[in-house]
Design a protein around this motif. Structure first.
Motif, PDB file in Angstrom:
ATOM      1  N   PRO A 660       9.385  -7.533   9.090  1.00 24.02           N
ATOM      2  CA  PRO A 660       8.775  -6.316   9.656  1.00 24.02           C
ATOM      3  C   PRO A 660       9.199  -5.052   8.936  1.00 24.02           C
ATOM      4  CG  PRO A 660       9.648  -7.742  11.371  1.00 24.02           C
ATOM      5  CD  PRO A 660      10.146  -8.284  10.074  1.00 24.02           C
ATOM      6  N   SER A 661      10.371  -5.071   8.313  1.00 23.67           N
ATOM      7  CA  SER A 661      10.845  -3.916   7.555  1.00 23.67           C
ATOM      8  C   SER A 661      11.936  -4.381   6.612  1.00 23.67           C
ATOM      9  CB  SER A 661      11.394  -2.832   8.491  1.00 23.67           C
ATOM     10  OG  SER A 661      12.575  -3.300   9.135  1.00 23.67           O
ATOM     11  N   GLN A 666      17.136  -7.559   5.645  1.00 28.22           N
ATOM     12  CA  GLN A 666      18.545  -7.825   5.352  1.00 28.22           C
ATOM     13  C   GLN A 666      19.216  -8.602   6.477  1.00 28.22           C
ATOM     14  OE1 GLN A 666      20.331  -4.033   4.549  1.00 28.22           O
ATOM     15  NE2 GLN A 666      19.072  -3.640   2.734  1.00 28.22           N
ATOM     16  N   VAL A 667      18.750  -8.400   7.706  1.00 22.76           N
ATOM     17  CA  VAL A 667      19.332  -9.092   8.859  1.00 22.76           C
ATOM     18  C   VAL A 667      18.815 -10.520   8.955  1.00 22.76           C
ATOM     19  CG1 VAL A 667      19.525  -9.087  11.377  1.00 22.76           C
ATOM     20  CG2 VAL A 667      19.569  -6.924  10.111  1.00 22.76           C
ATOM     21  N   LEU A 668      17.515 -10.709   8.655  1.00 22.79           N
ATOM     22  CA  LEU A 668      16.855 -11.990   8.921  1.00 22.79           C
ATOM     23  C   LEU A 668      16.562 -12.800   7.671  1.00 22.79           C
ATOM     24  CD1 LEU A 668      14.244 -10.677  11.547  1.00 22.79           C
ATOM     25  CD2 LEU A 668      16.437 -11.785  12.002  1.00 22.79           C
ATOM     26  N   GLY A 669      17.007 -12.344   6.508  1.00 24.54           N
ATOM     27  CA  GLY A 669      16.656 -13.028   5.269  1.00 24.54           C
ATOM     28  C   GLY A 669      17.107 -14.472   5.220  1.00 24.54           C
ATOM     29  N   LYS A 670      18.312 -14.746   5.670  1.00 31.53           N
ATOM     30  CA  LYS A 670      18.845 -16.116   5.556  1.00 31.53           C
ATOM     31  C   LYS A 670      18.164 -17.093   6.498  1.00 31.53           C
ATOM     32  CE  LYS A 670      22.561 -14.648   8.605  1.00 31.53           C
ATOM     33  NZ  LYS A 670      23.994 -14.319   8.670  1.00 31.53           N
ATOM     34  N   THR A 671      17.467 -16.589   7.516  1.00 30.53           N
ATOM     35  CA  THR A 671      16.749 -17.477   8.444  1.00 30.53           C
ATOM     36  C   THR A 671      15.242 -17.261   8.334  1.00 30.53           C
ATOM     37  OG1 THR A 671      17.092 -15.863  10.223  1.00 30.53           O
ATOM     38  CG2 THR A 671      18.657 -17.677  10.075  1.00 30.53           C
ATOM     39  N   LEU A 672      14.778 -16.839   7.139  1.00 30.32           N
ATOM     40  CA  LEU A 672      13.358 -16.732   6.820  1.00 30.32           C
ATOM     41  C   LEU A 672      12.610 -15.805   7.772  1.00 30.32           C
ATOM     42  CD1 LEU A 672      12.629 -20.505   6.021  1.00 30.32           C
ATOM     43  CD2 LEU A 672      13.564 -18.722   4.532  1.00 30.32           C
ATOM     44  N   GLN A 678      23.129 -15.247  17.585  1.00 31.95           N
ATOM     45  CA  GLN A 678      23.476 -14.109  18.426  1.00 31.95           C
ATOM     46  C   GLN A 678      23.720 -12.856  17.592  1.00 31.95           C
ATOM     47  OE1 GLN A 678      26.713 -14.751  21.091  1.00 31.95           O
ATOM     48  NE2 GLN A 678      25.643 -16.245  22.347  1.00 31.95           N
ATOM     49  N   GLU A 679      24.407 -13.018  16.461  1.00 30.95           N
ATOM     50  CA  GLU A 679      24.683 -11.841  15.630  1.00 30.95           C
ATOM     51  C   GLU A 679      23.394 -11.161  15.195  1.00 30.95           C
ATOM     52  OE1 GLU A 679      27.970 -14.862  14.635  1.00 30.95           O
ATOM     53  OE2 GLU A 679      25.856 -14.885  15.104  1.00 30.95           O
ATOM     54  N   GLN A 680      22.370 -11.979  14.883  1.00 27.62           N
ATOM     55  CA  GLN A 680      21.096 -11.396  14.467  1.00 27.62           C
ATOM     56  C   GLN A 680      20.428 -10.646  15.619  1.00 27.62           C
ATOM     57  OE1 GLN A 680      19.452 -15.152  12.982  1.00 27.62           O
ATOM     58  NE2 GLN A 680      19.286 -14.202  10.959  1.00 27.62           N
ATOM     59  N   ALA A 681      20.523 -11.200  16.821  1.00 32.34           N
ATOM     60  CA  ALA A 681      19.954 -10.521  17.981  1.00 32.34           C
ATOM     61  C   ALA A 681      20.611  -9.153  18.175  1.00 32.34           C
ATOM     62  CB  ALA A 681      20.132 -11.383  19.230  1.00 32.34           C
ATOM     63  N   THR A 687      19.510  -2.148  14.475  1.00 29.50           N
ATOM     64  CA  THR A 687      18.660  -1.711  13.368  1.00 29.50           C
ATOM     65  C   THR A 687      17.237  -1.417  13.814  1.00 29.50           C
ATOM     66  OG1 THR A 687      19.980  -3.061  11.848  1.00 29.50           O
ATOM     67  CG2 THR A 687      17.811  -2.341  11.081  1.00 29.50           C
ATOM     68  N   GLY A 688      16.686  -2.329  14.648  1.00 28.09           N
ATOM     69  CA  GLY A 688      15.287  -2.193  15.020  1.00 28.09           C
ATOM     70  C   GLY A 688      15.052  -1.322  16.231  1.00 28.09           C
ATOM     71  N   ALA A 689      15.919  -1.422  17.255  1.00 28.65           N
ATOM     72  CA  ALA A 689      15.687  -0.705  18.512  1.00 28.65           C
ATOM     73  C   ALA A 689      16.548   0.535  18.654  1.00 28.65           C
ATOM     74  CB  ALA A 689      15.927  -1.644  19.696  1.00 28.65           C
ATOM     75  N   GLY A 690      17.411   0.821  17.674  1.00 30.85           N
ATOM     76  CA  GLY A 690      18.203   2.045  17.715  1.00 30.85           C
ATOM     77  C   GLY A 690      19.320   2.029  18.732  1.00 30.85           C
ATOM     78  N   PHE A 691      19.830   0.843  19.075  1.00 34.27           N
ATOM     79  CA  PHE A 691      20.960   0.775  20.004  1.00 34.27           C
ATOM     80  C   PHE A 691      22.188   1.403  19.371  1.00 34.27           C
ATOM     81  CE2 PHE A 691      18.361  -1.525  22.647  1.00 34.27           C
ATOM     82  CZ  PHE A 691      18.998  -2.265  23.643  1.00 34.27           C
ATOM     83  N   THR A 692      22.991   2.028  20.194  1.00 33.86           N
ATOM     84  CA  THR A 692      24.285   2.519  19.722  1.00 33.86           C
ATOM     85  C   THR A 692      25.262   1.343  19.671  1.00 33.86           C
ATOM     86  OG1 THR A 692      25.107   2.977  21.953  1.00 33.86           O
ATOM     87  CG2 THR A 692      23.853   4.733  20.850  1.00 33.86           C
ATOM     88  N   PRO A 693      26.357   1.476  18.936  1.00 30.67           N
ATOM     89  CA  PRO A 693      27.335   0.385  18.925  1.00 30.67           C
ATOM     90  C   PRO A 693      27.829   0.017  20.327  1.00 30.67           C
ATOM     91  CG  PRO A 693      27.791   1.914  17.150  1.00 30.67           C
ATOM     92  CD  PRO A 693      26.696   2.533  17.961  1.00 30.67           C
ATOM     93  N   ASP A 694      27.981   1.017  21.208  1.00 29.52           N
ATOM     94  CA  ASP A 694      28.429   0.716  22.576  1.00 29.52           C
ATOM     95  C   ASP A 694      27.376  -0.082  23.327  1.00 29.52           C
ATOM     96  OD1 ASP A 694      30.243   1.139  24.930  1.00 29.52           O
ATOM     97  OD2 ASP A 694      28.486   2.206  25.675  1.00 29.52           O
ATOM     98  N   GLU A 695      26.100   0.290  23.158  1.00 31.34           N
ATOM     99  CA  GLU A 695      25.026  -0.449  23.823  1.00 31.34           C
ATOM    100  C   GLU A 695      24.924  -1.865  23.260  1.00 31.34           C
ATOM    101  OE1 GLU A 695      21.699   2.883  25.047  1.00 31.34           O
ATOM    102  OE2 GLU A 695      21.921   2.362  22.929  1.00 31.34           O
ATOM    103  N   ALA A 696      25.077  -2.003  21.964  1.00 31.89           N
ATOM    104  CA  ALA A 696      25.028  -3.329  21.356  1.00 31.89           C
ATOM    105  C   ALA A 696      26.172  -4.197  21.850  1.00 31.89           C
ATOM    106  CB  ALA A 696      25.077  -3.210  19.833  1.00 31.89           C
ATOM    107  N   ASP A 697      27.336  -3.570  22.071  1.00 32.17           N
ATOM    108  CA  ASP A 697      28.465  -4.337  22.589  1.00 32.17           C
ATOM    109  C   ASP A 697      28.192  -4.816  24.001  1.00 32.17           C
ATOM    110  OD1 ASP A 697      31.211  -5.326  22.361  1.00 32.17           O
ATOM    111  OD2 ASP A 697      31.679  -3.813  23.864  1.00 32.17           O
ATOM    112  N   ARG A 698      27.588  -3.955  24.831  1.00 32.83           N
ATOM    113  CA  ARG A 698      27.237  -4.400  26.189  1.00 32.83           C
ATOM    114  C   ARG A 698      26.160  -5.473  26.156  1.00 32.83           C
ATOM    115  NH1 ARG A 698      25.472   0.371  29.537  1.00 32.83           N
ATOM    116  NH2 ARG A 698      25.410   1.622  27.635  1.00 32.83           N
ATOM    117  N   LEU A 699      25.235  -5.383  25.205  1.00 31.63           N
ATOM    118  CA  LEU A 699      24.241  -6.435  25.036  1.00 31.63           C
ATOM    119  C   LEU A 699      24.922  -7.742  24.649  1.00 31.63           C
ATOM    120  CD1 LEU A 699      21.324  -7.483  24.749  1.00 31.63           C
ATOM    121  CD2 LEU A 699      21.348  -6.619  22.401  1.00 31.63           C
ATOM    122  N   ARG A 700      25.892  -7.670  23.740  1.00 36.70           N
ATOM    123  CA  ARG A 700      26.609  -8.874  23.319  1.00 36.70           C
ATOM    124  C   ARG A 700      27.312  -9.536  24.500  1.00 36.70           C
ATOM    125  NH1 ARG A 700      31.695 -10.314  22.304  1.00 36.70           N
ATOM    126  NH2 ARG A 700      32.460  -8.224  22.752  1.00 36.70           N
TER     127      ARG A 700
END
Length: 963
Positions: A660-661, A666-672, A678-681, A687-700
């Motif tokens: 898509p971009s 760069q994130v999805l290249g190794k899985t076509l 989980q790391e890719q999610a 990268t795609g949705a503009g989450f902050t590192p704190d939001e990404a950590d809560r998502l994780r």
């Protein structure tokens, strides 16, 4: 302001009717400045309340910051956004202590020392009692009290004299820290009761203090409180009598309500706020100290560096690549900066102990990202082989401790657990708890019984579980299909209560292997109690609780395939003189991948399921990273997100690989271009949705495997909006988030998949090159895996392995390998395959065998095993080598009686032998033999059961084709 100092949550199991988080949210709504959660002889729910209080404080701070910049921002946004409270209540940690002398007190620690004493006090009572119970006495409180405010509950109607005697003992010691608690009973006599209690307080020399002693945060939980009481007491709701709540008044109260409930005793209400101001302890003060791991004058940093470089020379005997050396230095520097060296050293010592006992182990999870873990031997996959980065494991930005999971052989993990207890002491080491929640069938079964539903109705509801807890018409339809009336008031009320009890804690169990180890006393950080299993002690907090407080744990887990591989390595050494480890197996063997491409994977770790066997020929793995993807792709996350078919089409060249971009490329290249890990999610969210590192950590965190209360759906609107804002297609965004939601149930990080892929390769390599050894090790490691022994044996025979039956002359307890006379190895089935035969009896039989047995009675006389054991062996046809048919051996075994032979066995008083006429027993048919084999050993080497019916199943016109 009034402060509630004695609230009971649902961590007083089957009593409290509200979550700790609900109390905190309700206190914020009511404007209470603070709240004490005081569960009975427990602080199990404290951390959840503390976490909720912190979250509300964060929301309040954010709201005030926005208002200071832009002015008022209006009322709180509706769900799914959390409410923005005006004020954040402070949690006061507490516990309600019930002493054996009939005295009850609410203990409120004033400072860190008071918390330590409360934890030791509860530990004392828990460790002297069975799991789930506590036995505390007045002397215990006199010994471990202090630095606590104690609210003395008034006496029950009985034993007032004993209560007064015990109360005065405590007042003599802690009088300055004690209050007499007054709580309403809402029975119309509260005013007179409060006057009586105030008079009692004057006689005892104690000030009074008010409390609503709530059992629920809101009155709407009254019905559920009665259901919990019915479950606890084993009765129906309509039979509770006086044990049922008379009304819904036993709830959390506001300052105004409490003043109205205590006319003439307003000072007792105001005193709560005054006391609360003196209780300054917060769980934020808990400073977890990991064992220092000093050794021979070395600092932890110098010791870790030395061991890491020793391991580097071991892992790379011909010299490590510069890339690996640079990665090692980078990791050591970051570990030193965050002062995590003792944690790595402790894990290293546990693994070193396992190696010293020849216990196979391997680290997994994000630890596989670490070169340090690889050099220490904790993991067996070098991070250089993939694209994983150390910061996924240890990150300065996240400011959170690492989490190392180590799998050990499932048969020998207990040795490792007991070693940890012995080395650190039970006062410094304990397993985490696991909170068992009401889910699905348990909720239906227990609530249904409490509400008086018949067993047939409860069974019918359980059988249709998937359709119940849905909304509207689907539930009505399912109820009608099983013959129930969805408009029946009792049934409708029961269904509502089932949904309401979903997620309620029922009791504490022990974590599968998460150890918390401390430098000081663990029982001054958190109470310790007995587990159900002998010689196990656990803390009362689960893994989410200790993560919230920043407490490190070591996961000592069990894995059956490690047992199998270790036994296979031992057999390879015994029969071929070759020695292997997980790291020294011949890599990238084409024959192994050929076998997997043909879906010949029965017994192979992780790829033995039917779903994996169907996918292997489509995936056609040809390298190790293909196995990493194979392990991760057949999971609910990728399947639910419809990621499997696009990946296969792209891999096979049927669909163009597009991104898509460039950023997501760069994130999805190794899985076509297809997110599988989980790391890719997480990276897509940033990268795609503009989450902050704190939001990404809560998502994780919301993606945690087997999350009990998953919250990943809360991020849906934020994710989709962010993707659209950055120009991504709505369908792609929906599919990505659907896949992320799947990880909320079960999904693999790449590092975890890499660790498991190594075991896939190791087990497949052994199966491909040594099928007899693989089958023997697999049978000796049961129970494990998807397949029963009969399927393992059949697969071994199809791979050319000669399988020999259980034999009284040649078998041992375990299955063994014998020369087959053609230069290969034959598999001899062991006594473990005989149903009901103990390992001890098998040991006596083999120890007494000598040059062999000649008759059934020899075993009875020489081995001393009971006749019942010989009967089981006869039923398994184990005496064929003695020339006895199954029925003949069974005849002789049944003739024996008693535990031991008589002194004059086989002869009379004159010394003459006793002879019995030979019994002429009919020969068993092949069908009867096969049936008896399955009854006795669950498998047969004589014939497949279907072969006996083939002449019936084969159509007449195909009978001559040799089918």
């Amino acid at each position: 302001m009034f402060t509630e100092l004695s609230a009971t949550s649902n961590f007083t199991f089957l009593t409290g009717a509200s979550h700790p988080e609900e109390y905190i949210s309700r206190a914020a709504f009511l404007g209470l400045p603070a709240l004490a959660i005081a569960d009975t002889n427990s602080v199990a729910g404290i951390v959840r309340a503390h976490t909720e209080a912190r979250e509300i404080a964060r929301q309040v701070a954010e709201r005030r910051a926005l208002e200071s910049q832009d002015g008022p921002i209006g009322p709180p946004a509706p769900d799914p956004q959390p409410p923005a409270w005006a004020n954040a209540p402070r949690l006061i940690p507490a516990a309600r202590l019930c002493l054996t002398e009939g005295i009850e007190l609410t203990a409120l620690p004033r400072d860190r020392t008071g918390w330590a004493r409360l934890c030791r006090l509860i530990s004392t009572g828990r460790l002297r009692a069975e799991k789930g119970t506590c036995r505390l006495t007045i002397p215990d409180l006199l010994e471990n009290g202090g630095h606590m405010a104690l609210l003395l509950h008034p006496p029950r109607s009985q034993n007032k004299r004993d209560w007064a005697r015990g109360a005065r003992r405590l007042i003599r010691r802690y009088g300055a820290d004690m209050h007499l608690l007054m709580a309403p009973r809402y029975d119309g006599q509260d005013a007179a009761r409060f006057d009586t209690l105030a008079d009692l307080a004057r006689r005892l020399g104690l000030p009074t203090i008010a409390s609503a002693t709530p059992m629920m945060h809101h009155a709407r939980r009254r019905r559920l409180a009665d259901v919990l009481t019915a479950i606890r007491t084993g009765r129906r709701v309509e039979a509770l009598g006086r044990d049922a709540l008379a009304n819904g008044e036993c709830r959390l109260r506001s300052h105004t309500e409490m003043l109205r409930l205590f006319p003439g005793h307003e000072d007792a209400v105001h005193r709560t706020g005054e006391l609360a101001e003196t209780l300054t302890f917060s769980l934020d003060e808990l400073r977890y100290e990991y064992p220092s791991e000093l050794s021979d004058g070395e600092t932890p940093a110098s010791r870790l560096r030395r061991l890491a470089y020793e391991g580097l020379r071991w892992r790379y005997p011909y010299g490590a690549p510069d890339k690996v050396k640079n990665m090692l230095e980078h990791e050591l520097a970051l570990i030193a900066k965050l002062k995590y060296e003792p944690y790595f050293l402790t894990v290293n010592d546990v693994v070193a102990f396992a190696r010293s006992r020849d216990i196979l182990c391997q680290g997994r999870g994000s630890a596989a990202n670490s070169v340090v873990c690889y050099c220490l031997g904790v993991t067996s996959v070098s991070p250089e082989t993939g694209t994983m980065v150390f910061e996924r494991f240890v990150s300065e930005a996240r400011n959170e401790p690492p989490d190392i999971d180590v799998d050990f052989e499932h048969e020998r993990r207990e040795e490792v657990i007991q070693h940890i207890y012995e080395r650190y002491g039970r006062h410094r080491a304990g397993l985490c708890a696991t909170v068992i929640h009401y889910r699905g069938k348990r909720a239906i079964r227990e609530v249904g019984a409490a509400m008086g539903l018949s067993q047939d109705t409860v069974g019918a509801l359980s059988s249709q579980l998937w359709g119940f807890f849905a909304a509207g018409n689907l539930e009505r339809q399912r109820l009608q299909e099983i013959g129930l009336d969805p408009d029946d008031p009792r049934l409708r009320q029961t269904m509502e209560l089932m949904r309401e009890i979903e997620g309620f804690p029922r009791h504490l169990s022990q974590h599968v292997g998460g150890f918390v180890i401390t430098e000081g006393r663990l029982d001054e950080l958190v109470p310790i109690e007995n587990a159900t299993m002998e010689n196990r002690t656990v803390i009362c907090w689960d893994k989410d609780d200790i993560d919230s407080l920043g407490i490190l744990k070591v996961d000592v887990l069990a894995l059956g395939m490690l047992t199998c591989i270790r036994k296979a390595f031992t057999l390879l050494q015994q029969h071929h003189g070759t020695s292997y480890t997980l790291a020294t197996l011949p890599p990238e063997d084409p024959a192994v991948y050929d076998m997997l491409c043909a879906a010949d994977s029965i017994g192979v770790f992780q790829v033995e399921s039917r779903a994996q066997m169907n996918f292997l020929p489509r995936m056609r793995p040809r390298c190790f990273y293909d196995l990493v993807i194979e392990v991760a792709i057949i999971r609910p996350g990728p399947i639910q997100g419809d990621m499997v078919h696009p990946y296969i089409r792209r891999r096979n060249g049927e669909e163009a690989v597009e991104f898509p971009s460039d950023e997501l490329g760069q994130v999805l290249g190794k899985t076509l271009g297809v997110p599988l890990f989980q790391e890719q999610a997480m990276q897509i969210a940033i990268t795609g949705a503009g989450f902050t590192p704190d939001e990404a950590d809560r998502l994780r965190r919301s993606l945690a495997t087997f999350k009990k209360n998953g919250s990943v759906s809360e991020f849906r609107t934020r994710f989709l909006t962010g993707m659209a804002k950055n120009g991504y297609d709505a369908d792609f965004a929906e599919r990505c988030f659907s896949q992320i939601e799947g990880f909320g149930s079960y999904g693999f990080p790449e590092s975890h998949a890499a660790s498991f892929a190594l075991l896939v390769y190791a087990s497949a390599w052994i199966k491909r090159h040594h099928p007899a050894i693989f089958a023997c090790a697999l049978l000796n490691s049961q129970p494990m895996g998807f397949y029963a022994p009969v399927q393992i044996v059949r697969d071994a025979r199809e791979h050319g392995v000669e399988v020999r039956p259980v034999c009284i002359q040649s078998s041992y307890y375990d299955n063994v390998l014998e020369p087959d006379g053609r230069g290969a190895l034959a598999l001899r089935l062991g006594f473990r395959q005989v149903k009901g035969l103990s390992e001890e009896d098998a040991g006596w039989i083999t120890a007494a065998r000598g040059n062999g047995y000649t008759q059934v009675a020899d075993i009875w006389r020489r081995a001393g095993v009971p006749p019942a054991t010989l009967t089981r062996l006869a039923e398994a046809d184990a005496f064929a080598d003695l020339g006895l048919t199954r029925r003949e051996a069974l005849w002789e075994a049944r003739a024996l009686a008693g535990d031991k032979p008589l002194p004059l066995f086989a002869g009379d008083m004159e010394g003459e032998a006793i002879y019995e006429p030979t019994a002429h027993l009919p020969q068993m048919t092949l069908g009867e033999e096969v049936v008896e084999d399955y009854v006795a050993t669950r498998l047969s080497l004589k014939a497949h059961p279907v072969a006996l019916l083939r002449h019936i199943l084969t159509p007449p016109h195909e009978a001559g084709r040799g089918n």
